[in-house]
Design a protein around this motif. Structure first.
Motif, PDB file in Angstrom:
ATOM      1  N   GLN A 239     -43.917  16.242 -82.859  1.00  0.00           N
ATOM      2  CA  GLN A 239     -42.637  16.963 -82.845  1.00  0.00           C
ATOM      3  C   GLN A 239     -41.783  16.576 -84.051  1.00  0.00           C
ATOM      4  O   GLN A 239     -41.164  17.428 -84.695  1.00  0.00           O
ATOM      5  N   TYR A 240     -41.732  15.266 -84.364  1.00  0.00           N
ATOM      6  CA  TYR A 240     -40.973  14.824 -85.534  1.00  0.00           C
ATOM      7  C   TYR A 240     -41.562  15.409 -86.817  1.00  0.00           C
ATOM      8  O   TYR A 240     -40.823  15.802 -87.727  1.00  0.00           O
ATOM      9  N   ALA A 241     -42.890  15.461 -86.893  1.00  0.00           N
ATOM     10  CA  ALA A 241     -43.531  16.031 -88.087  1.00  0.00           C
ATOM     11  C   ALA A 241     -43.140  17.496 -88.251  1.00  0.00           C
ATOM     12  O   ALA A 241     -42.838  17.950 -89.373  1.00  0.00           O
TER      13      ALA A 241
ATOM     14  N   ALA B 182     -46.758   5.597 -91.233  1.00  0.00           N
ATOM     15  CA  ALA B 182     -45.488   5.023 -90.784  1.00  0.00           C
ATOM     16  C   ALA B 182     -44.745   4.391 -91.946  1.00  0.00           C
ATOM     17  O   ALA B 182     -43.524   4.567 -92.096  1.00  0.00           O
ATOM     18  N   ILE B 183     -45.466   3.657 -92.783  1.00  0.00           N
ATOM     19  CA  ILE B 183     -44.838   3.017 -93.944  1.00  0.00           C
ATOM     20  C   ILE B 183     -44.229   4.067 -94.863  1.00  0.00           C
ATOM     21  O   ILE B 183     -43.095   3.914 -95.338  1.00  0.00           O
ATOM     22  N   GLU B 184     -44.956   5.160 -95.108  1.00  0.00           N
ATOM     23  CA  GLU B 184     -44.418   6.227 -95.962  1.00  0.00           C
ATOM     24  C   GLU B 184     -43.112   6.776 -95.393  1.00  0.00           C
ATOM     25  O   GLU B 184     -42.145   7.001 -96.139  1.00  0.00           O
ATOM     26  N   ALA B 185     -43.067   6.994 -94.080  1.00  0.00           N
ATOM     27  CA  ALA B 185     -41.857   7.533 -93.450  1.00  0.00           C
ATOM     28  C   ALA B 185     -40.710   6.537 -93.546  1.00  0.00           C
ATOM     29  O   ALA B 185     -39.573   6.900 -93.887  1.00  0.00           O
ATOM     30  N   TYR B 186     -40.999   5.265 -93.235  1.00  0.00           N
ATOM     31  CA  TYR B 186     -39.959   4.235 -93.314  1.00  0.00           C
ATOM     32  C   TYR B 186     -39.415   4.104 -94.742  1.00  0.00           C
ATOM     33  O   TYR B 186     -38.205   4.011 -94.951  1.00  0.00           O
ATOM     34  N   VAL B 187     -40.314   4.074 -95.722  1.00  0.00           N
ATOM     35  CA  VAL B 187     -39.886   3.889 -97.114  1.00  0.00           C
ATOM     36  C   VAL B 187     -39.019   5.056 -97.565  1.00  0.00           C
ATOM     37  O   VAL B 187     -37.995   4.860 -98.247  1.00  0.00           O
ATOM     38  N   GLU B 188     -39.383   6.268 -97.182  1.00  0.00           N
ATOM     39  CA  GLU B 188     -38.564   7.426 -97.554  1.00  0.00           C
ATOM     40  C   GLU B 188     -37.181   7.337 -96.890  1.00  0.00           C
ATOM     41  O   GLU B 188     -36.152   7.631 -97.520  1.00  0.00           O
TER      42      GLU B 188
ATOM     43  N   GLY C 239     -41.298   7.348 -88.160  1.00  0.00           N
ATOM     44  CA  GLY C 239     -42.026   6.134 -88.514  1.00  0.00           C
ATOM     45  C   GLY C 239     -42.333   5.272 -87.306  1.00  0.00           C
ATOM     46  O   GLY C 239     -43.444   4.737 -87.179  1.00  0.00           O
ATOM     47  N   GLN C 240     -41.374   5.153 -86.397  1.00  0.00           N
ATOM     48  CA  GLN C 240     -41.586   4.354 -85.193  1.00  0.00           C
ATOM     49  C   GLN C 240     -42.706   4.937 -84.337  1.00  0.00           C
ATOM     50  O   GLN C 240     -43.563   4.207 -83.829  1.00  0.00           O
ATOM     51  N   GLU C 241     -42.714   6.257 -84.160  1.00  0.00           N
ATOM     52  CA  GLU C 241     -43.767   6.890 -83.353  1.00  0.00           C
ATOM     53  C   GLU C 241     -45.136   6.755 -84.025  1.00  0.00           C
ATOM     54  O   GLU C 241     -46.151   6.542 -83.355  1.00  0.00           O
ATOM     55  N   LEU C 242     -45.163   6.870 -85.347  1.00  0.00           N
ATOM     56  CA  LEU C 242     -46.426   6.671 -86.066  1.00  0.00           C
ATOM     57  C   LEU C 242     -46.929   5.238 -85.896  1.00  0.00           C
ATOM     58  O   LEU C 242     -48.125   5.005 -85.709  1.00  0.00           O
ATOM     59  N   HIS C 243     -46.002   4.280 -85.960  1.00  0.00           N
ATOM     60  CA  HIS C 243     -46.389   2.870 -85.816  1.00  0.00           C
ATOM     61  C   HIS C 243     -47.010   2.610 -84.453  1.00  0.00           C
ATOM     62  O   HIS C 243     -48.079   1.997 -84.360  1.00  0.00           O
ATOM     63  N   VAL C 244     -46.349   3.055 -83.386  1.00  0.00           N
ATOM     64  CA  VAL C 244     -46.846   2.720 -82.039  1.00  0.00           C
ATOM     65  C   VAL C 244     -48.134   3.456 -81.695  1.00  0.00           C
ATOM     66  O   VAL C 244     -48.844   3.052 -80.768  1.00  0.00           O
ATOM     67  N   THR C 245     -48.467   4.512 -82.454  1.00  0.00           N
ATOM     68  CA  THR C 245     -49.746   5.190 -82.226  1.00  0.00           C
ATOM     69  C   THR C 245     -50.805   4.783 -83.245  1.00  0.00           C
ATOM     70  O   THR C 245     -51.864   5.406 -83.333  1.00  0.00           O
ATOM     71  N   GLY C 246     -50.509   3.722 -84.017  1.00  0.00           N
ATOM     72  CA  GLY C 246     -51.524   3.140 -84.889  1.00  0.00           C
ATOM     73  C   GLY C 246     -51.706   3.827 -86.226  1.00  0.00           C
ATOM     74  O   GLY C 246     -52.635   3.489 -86.972  1.00  0.00           O
ATOM     75  N   ARG C 247     -50.799   4.749 -86.571  1.00  0.00           N
ATOM     76  CA  ARG C 247     -50.907   5.444 -87.866  1.00  0.00           C
ATOM     77  C   ARG C 247     -50.019   4.700 -88.873  1.00  0.00           C
ATOM     78  O   ARG C 247     -48.986   5.192 -89.326  1.00  0.00           O
TER      79      ARG C 247
ATOM     80  N   GLU D 240     -31.672  -2.881 -92.038  1.00  0.00           N
ATOM     81  CA  GLU D 240     -32.278  -2.826 -90.703  1.00  0.00           C
ATOM     82  C   GLU D 240     -33.704  -2.288 -90.772  1.00  0.00           C
ATOM     83  O   GLU D 240     -34.627  -2.836 -90.142  1.00  0.00           O
ATOM     84  N   LEU D 241     -33.912  -1.216 -91.538  1.00  0.00           N
ATOM     85  CA  LEU D 241     -35.255  -0.642 -91.645  1.00  0.00           C
ATOM     86  C   LEU D 241     -36.196  -1.536 -92.438  1.00  0.00           C
ATOM     87  O   LEU D 241     -37.380  -1.655 -92.107  1.00  0.00           O
ATOM     88  N   LEU D 242     -35.679  -2.177 -93.492  1.00  0.00           N
ATOM     89  CA  LEU D 242     -36.513  -3.122 -94.244  1.00  0.00           C
ATOM     90  C   LEU D 242     -36.991  -4.262 -93.351  1.00  0.00           C
ATOM     91  O   LEU D 242     -38.112  -4.758 -93.511  1.00  0.00           O
ATOM     92  N   ALA D 243     -36.151  -4.684 -92.401  1.00  0.00           N
ATOM     93  CA  ALA D 243     -36.542  -5.754 -91.482  1.00  0.00           C
ATOM     94  C   ALA D 243     -37.552  -5.278 -90.453  1.00  0.00           C
ATOM     95  O   ALA D 243     -38.249  -6.090 -89.837  1.00  0.00           O
ATOM     96  N   THR D 244     -37.650  -3.969 -90.253  1.00  0.00           N
ATOM     97  CA  THR D 244     -38.632  -3.390 -89.330  1.00  0.00           C
ATOM     98  C   THR D 244     -40.003  -3.262 -89.980  1.00  0.00           C
ATOM     99  O   THR D 244     -41.035  -3.389 -89.312  1.00  0.00           O
ATOM    100  N   LEU D 245     -40.017  -3.019 -91.284  1.00  0.00           N
ATOM    101  CA  LEU D 245     -41.255  -2.730 -92.020  1.00  0.00           C
ATOM    102  C   LEU D 245     -42.348  -3.801 -91.917  1.00  0.00           C
ATOM    103  O   LEU D 245     -43.530  -3.453 -91.874  1.00  0.00           O
ATOM    104  N   PRO D 246     -42.007  -5.116 -91.921  1.00  0.00           N
ATOM    105  CA  PRO D 246     -43.084  -6.113 -91.962  1.00  0.00           C
ATOM    106  C   PRO D 246     -44.126  -5.973 -90.861  1.00  0.00           C
ATOM    107  O   PRO D 246     -45.321  -6.184 -91.120  1.00  0.00           O
ATOM    108  N   THR D 247     -43.732  -5.603 -89.664  1.00  0.00           N
ATOM    109  CA  THR D 247     -44.702  -5.461 -88.568  1.00  0.00           C
ATOM    110  C   THR D 247     -45.771  -4.440 -88.932  1.00  0.00           C
ATOM    111  O   THR D 247     -46.959  -4.635 -88.653  1.00  0.00           O
ATOM    112  N   THR D 248     -45.359  -3.347 -89.570  1.00  0.00           N
ATOM    113  CA  THR D 248     -46.304  -2.296 -89.940  1.00  0.00           C
ATOM    114  C   THR D 248     -47.172  -2.739 -91.116  1.00  0.00           C
ATOM    115  O   THR D 248     -48.380  -2.492 -91.136  1.00  0.00           O
TER     116      THR D 248
END
Length: 218
Positions: free
Chosen positions: A12-14, A48-54, A36-44, A70-78
C-alpha cells in the motif's frame, strides 16, 4: 497473518508513493519512513535502507534535525541485518551528533541505546555498559519506559558476555519485568532471547534452555 498484514502495508505504501507527486517534502518523508519500517519487518532490508535514506534526505533539506537524527538512529538495525556494520556505526554516531544539538528527548535516549547495542554486538562489552547506562539515564530523564527496557537489556547482555553472569541476568530480568508492564512484545521477546542465547554462550545451559523454552512459547 501478521506478516501478511505487513506485506500488504508495504504494498500500500509503495502504491501511495507512486502517486505522491503532489505531496510536500514532510509528507513524503513520513510516507517513506513508514514504508521503510514495513520493508524492514518483512525482511526487504536493502529496499528499506533506500526508503529510509530518501526520507532522511528530505528531513535534512527541511532542516528537521530531530526527524533526521531519529531516522538515522533507526537505520543501524537494518544495516546490521545485511552485515553492513561500518555503515551502521556511521549512522549511529551521526544520529547522536545531531540529536545532542537539541534539547534532550526520547530520540536521543533511543540513539544512545542503539550505540550501546552496536557495542554489545561487537563484544565491546565495557563500552556496551557505558552507552547502555547513558541510554538508561537519558530515558529516565524523559520518562521513556520503552527505552529503559532496551537499555537494561543491552547493559545486562554486555555484562553477561563479559562473564558477569549474576549482574547481567539481574539487568535482563529488570528489562523483562518492565517490558511486561508495558506489554511490549518486542521487548519481552528480546529480553527472553538475550537471557537464553547469552546464558547459552556462557555454557549456563540449563538456565539458557529454560529461557529459550519460555521465548518459544511466548
Amino acid at each position: 497473518a501478521s506478516v501478511s498484514a505487513h506485506r500488504e502495508a508495504a504494498a500500500q505504501y509503495a502504491r501511495a508513493l507512486r502517486h505522491a507527486g503532489a505531496l510536500d517534502r514532510a509528507e513524503r518523508a513520513a510516507l517513506l519512513a513508514a514504508y521503510g519500517q514495513e520493508l524492514h519487518v518483512t525482511g526487504r532490508h536493502a529496499e528499506a535502507i533506500e526508503a529510509y535514506v530518501e526520507a532522511i534526505e528530505h528531513h535534512r533539506a527541511l532542516g528537521d534535525t530531530l526527524r533526521e537524527g531519529e531516522l538515522l538512529a533507526t537505520l543501524p538495525t537494518t544495516y546490521i541485518a545485511l552485515g553492513r556494520n561500518a555503515e551502521a556505526e556511521a549512522a549511529s554516531l551521526r544520529a547522536i551528533e545531531l540529536l545532542e544539538q537539541l534539547p534532550p528527548g526520547p530520540e536521543l535516549a533511543s540513539a544512545y541505546g542503539m550505540q550501546a547495542s552496536l557495542r554489545m554486538l561487537s563484544r565491546d562489552n565495557a563500552d556496551g555498559v557505558v552507552w547502555g547506562e547513558r541510554a538508561l539515564a537519558a530515558a529516565e530523564r524523559v520518562d521513556d519506559a520503552e527505552t529503559r527496557s532496551f537499555a537494561l537489556n543491552v547493559i545486562g547482555t554486555s555484562r553477561l558476555m563479559a562473564g558477569e553472569i549474576e549482574p547481567g541476568v539481574a539487568s535482563l530480568l529488570r528489562s523483562l519485568e518492565l517490558a511486561r508492564e508495558l506489554d511490549s512484545e518486542v521487548r519481552i521477546n528480546s529480553a527472553l532471547s538475550m537471557l537464553g542465547s547469552g546464558l547459552g554462550e556462557m555454557y549456563e545451559l540449563q538456565a539458557a534452555e529454560e529461557y529459550l523454552d519460555e521465548q518459544i512459547a511466548f
